[in-house]
Design a protein around this motif. Structure first.
Motif, PDB file in Angstrom:
ATOM      1  N   UNK A 186      41.367  47.409  38.991  1.00 35.16           N
ATOM      2  CA  UNK A 186      40.462  46.577  39.799  1.00 35.16           C
ATOM      3  C   UNK A 186      39.096  46.474  39.134  1.00 35.16           C
ATOM      4  N   UNK A 187      38.549  47.614  38.728  1.00 32.97           N
ATOM      5  CA  UNK A 187      37.256  47.611  38.051  1.00 32.97           C
ATOM      6  C   UNK A 187      37.325  46.862  36.731  1.00 32.97           C
ATOM      7  N   UNK A 188      38.410  47.051  35.996  1.00 30.84           N
ATOM      8  CA  UNK A 188      38.568  46.354  34.718  1.00 30.84           C
ATOM      9  C   UNK A 188      38.589  44.853  34.913  1.00 30.84           C
ATOM     10  N   UNK A 189      39.229  44.381  36.011  1.00 28.10           N
ATOM     11  CA  UNK A 189      39.296  42.942  36.256  1.00 28.10           C
ATOM     12  C   UNK A 189      37.928  42.381  36.641  1.00 28.10           C
ATOM     13  N   UNK A 190      37.179  43.094  37.462  1.00 31.37           N
ATOM     14  CA  UNK A 190      35.828  42.644  37.803  1.00 31.37           C
ATOM     15  C   UNK A 190      34.995  42.513  36.525  1.00 31.37           C
ATOM     16  N   UNK A 192      30.197  46.404  36.554  1.00 27.28           N
ATOM     17  CA  UNK A 192      29.400  45.546  35.664  1.00 27.28           C
ATOM     18  C   UNK A 192      27.960  46.009  35.502  1.00 27.28           C
ATOM     19  N   UNK A 193      27.569  47.078  36.185  1.00 28.16           N
ATOM     20  CA  UNK A 193      26.251  47.630  35.998  1.00 28.16           C
ATOM     21  C   UNK A 193      25.142  46.984  36.784  1.00 28.16           C
ATOM     22  N   UNK A 194      25.466  46.030  37.629  1.00 27.48           N
ATOM     23  CA  UNK A 194      24.459  45.385  38.478  1.00 27.48           C
ATOM     24  C   UNK A 194      25.114  44.938  39.769  1.00 27.48           C
ATOM     25  N   UNK A 225      38.869  51.324  46.360  1.00 28.06           N
ATOM     26  CA  UNK A 225      37.715  50.431  46.223  1.00 28.06           C
ATOM     27  C   UNK A 225      37.899  49.130  47.005  1.00 28.06           C
ATOM     28  N   UNK A 226      39.112  48.863  47.461  1.00 27.66           N
ATOM     29  CA  UNK A 226      39.394  47.661  48.266  1.00 27.66           C
ATOM     30  C   UNK A 226      39.845  48.106  49.655  1.00 27.66           C
ATOM     31  N   UNK A 227      38.906  48.605  50.480  1.00 26.47           N
ATOM     32  CA  UNK A 227      39.265  49.318  51.707  1.00 26.47           C
ATOM     33  C   UNK A 227      39.938  48.470  52.769  1.00 26.47           C
ATOM     34  N   UNK A 279      36.200  43.534  44.997  1.00 28.87           N
ATOM     35  CA  UNK A 279      37.374  44.304  44.575  1.00 28.87           C
ATOM     36  C   UNK A 279      38.695  43.813  45.151  1.00 28.87           C
ATOM     37  N   UNK A 280      38.697  43.243  46.347  1.00 23.23           N
ATOM     38  CA  UNK A 280      39.947  42.729  46.910  1.00 23.23           C
ATOM     39  C   UNK A 280      40.423  41.506  46.115  1.00 23.23           C
ATOM     40  N   UNK A 281      39.482  40.597  45.839  1.00 17.28           N
ATOM     41  CA  UNK A 281      39.828  39.414  45.060  1.00 17.28           C
ATOM     42  C   UNK A 281      40.253  39.814  43.652  1.00 17.28           C
ATOM     43  N   UNK A 282      39.620  40.842  43.102  1.00 19.34           N
ATOM     44  CA  UNK A 282      40.009  41.324  41.780  1.00 19.34           C
ATOM     45  C   UNK A 282      41.451  41.812  41.768  1.00 19.34           C
TER      46      UNK A 282
END
Length: 462
Positions: A369-373, A420-422, A305-307, A386-389
């Motif tokens: 990564x997704x959990x942190x976002x 986050x759904x949006x 997710x952080x290409x 995703x990179x910052x996450x």
């Protein structure tokens, strides 16, 4: 200020020649022959400077006599006038973490900080000294669009950017391929970013081809990229210094090609009070494994997710090796020869201990990564890309933490929506990209194919 190669075959070139050379002619990377020291008194004088004035103070010793100071001032002011935020790289407080926002440039990524400056610098040097420049670069997503934005439409410059087909976000691809200026050439490679980087290095190591076609580099192998990135470490420290009350700062840096964190490493060597540099990687964890084991060994490149961090061969790692082994070019060559023969290199126990003093390394997978976002958004309302996450997750629990925000979240809205759904609201620079016409060629990750394409494109130039 003079520059030399990490491999010892180039020495005492000035700043302008180092910028034009890009990759050193012996295959190494250019580094300053000596680093300036910044005293606590000077840091105190710098801490409240606006970004442009601080950039002048940080850059001037490295530029030396290669440019008149007044010309450097004009280049800096023009380069950062394109940023949407008056502070250029503002620091914002998000919960217990300070976020250094590096995405307010024309392409909404941290690469703009260096590439707006480098594009104007190239234009200045060509106007002053004559000649043409044909830039060749590989991108894992953000470098390409930032480089194109830095040089599109400029006289005397053609740019060729290689990106891995299908391995960057749709927005990143459109940021490059919708630029239709005649001097811009986009190439989608059937392969990975590492394939693109390998091909670029092969082109630069083919000295007859490099000289015939006057090749220049915008990847972080170009010293000017590192120099421009050093500025925001000093700037971020100045924004949080009052809160630190004399304590050193810790930076978490999402890391793929090692250039961004290497800039922080040099700032620390110069005297910036940094407690820790947290090297944050995704599943492509070659650098994390090196910090843990002392062995640098390539493996499979995974799509994440952080290409922009989906990299196995970090091009700036060689610069760090140079300092790690006591600025000994012969030792650098021996280690790289070992890497070339076996696909891995190993440093000594004493050197490994130094690596672990220099960096803390953490690998963060896609689920984390997704959990942190999601966690950051639910607790603060702030949307991380995703990179910052990855960086925020890697630095979790650290006191006095500044995390580098390397891209605007709207560049990676597929991951943001999943978390986050949006979607994240898009900045003006990203709106409407998906509706614009595009231009791009697709090539195999083959040196002959790329070399032929460049030659034919330049031969067809008016």
């Amino acid at each position: 200020m003079s520059y030399c190669s990490t491999r010892g075959g180039v020495a005492s070139v000035d700043f302008a020649d180092a910028v034009r050379m890009g990759l050193a002619t012996d295959g190494g990377l250019l580094v300053p022959e000596a680093l300036p020291s910044v005293t606590p008194q000077t840091l105190g004088e710098w801490r409240r400077l606006r970004f442009q004035d601080l950039a002048l103070e940080v850059m001037a010793p490295f530029v030396g006599d290669a440019l008149p100071r007044a010309d450097l001032v004009e280049l800096i002011d023009r380069s950062y006038a394109t940023f949407a935020h008056p502070e250029v790289t503002p620091v914002v407080e998000v919960g217990d973490t300070s976020i250094l926002e590096l995405f307010h440039g024309p392409t909404a990524a941290f690469k703009d900080v260096a590439l707006q400056f480098l594009g104007n610098l190239f234009e200045y040097l060509l106007a002053r000294d004559g000649g043409q420049l044909n830039i060749v670069g590989a991108t894992s997503g953000d470098t390409g669009s930032a480089a194109i934005a830095g040089v599109r439409g400029k006289d005397r410059i053609q740019i060729f950017i290689l990106h891995p087909q299908g391995r960057i976000s749709p927005i990143q691809e459109r940021q490059m391929t919708t630029v239709l200026d005649a001097n811009v050439h986009n190439v989608a490679l059937r392969g990975t970013f590492d394939d693109g980087q390998r091909l670029v290095k092969a082109l630069f190591n083919d000295l007859s081809f490099k000289e015939r076609y006057q090749l220049g580099a915008v990847n972080s192998i170009n010293w000017a990229r590192i120099l421009a990135q050093m500025v925001y470490y000093f700037y971020a420290w100045g924004r949080v210094a009052d809160r630190l009350r004399g304590r050193p700062v810790t930076f978490a840096v999402p890391t793929g090609n090692f250039g961004d964190i290497f800039a922080g490493y040099l700032a620390k060597r110069m005297g910036l009070p940094i407690e820790r540099l947290i090297l944050a990687t995704n599943r492509n964890d070659i650098l994390t494994r090196f910090v843990a084991s002392g062995a640098y060994a390539t493996g499979e490149v995974y799509a994440t997710l952080s290409p922009a961090m989906d990299i196995q061969i970090a091009s700036n790692f060689e610069r760090y090796l140079y300092y790690l082994v006591g600025e000994d070019p012969q030792r650098v060559r021996a280690l790289l020869d070992e890497m070339g023969r076996t696909g891995r290199l190993r440093v000594t126990g004493e050197e490994h201990a130094q690596v672990q003093r220099d960096f803390t390394a953490v690998a963060v997978d896609d689920a984390a990564t997704l959990a942190q976002i999601r966690e950051t958004y639910e607790t603060t309302g702030y949307i991380l890309d995703p990179h910052t996450a990855v960086g925020v997750r890697a630095g979790a629990g650290q006191a006095d933490l500044v995390c580098l925000a390397t891209a605007h979240p709207a560049k990676f809205n597929e991951a943001v929506r999943e978390a986050i759904g949006c979607a994240a609201p898009a900045p003006a620079s990203l709106r409407g990209l998906m509706d614009k016409p595009t231009r791009c060629v697709v090539l195999d990750a083959d040196i002959a194919a790329v070399r032929d394409y460049i030659g034919e494109a330049l031969a067809a130039r008016p």
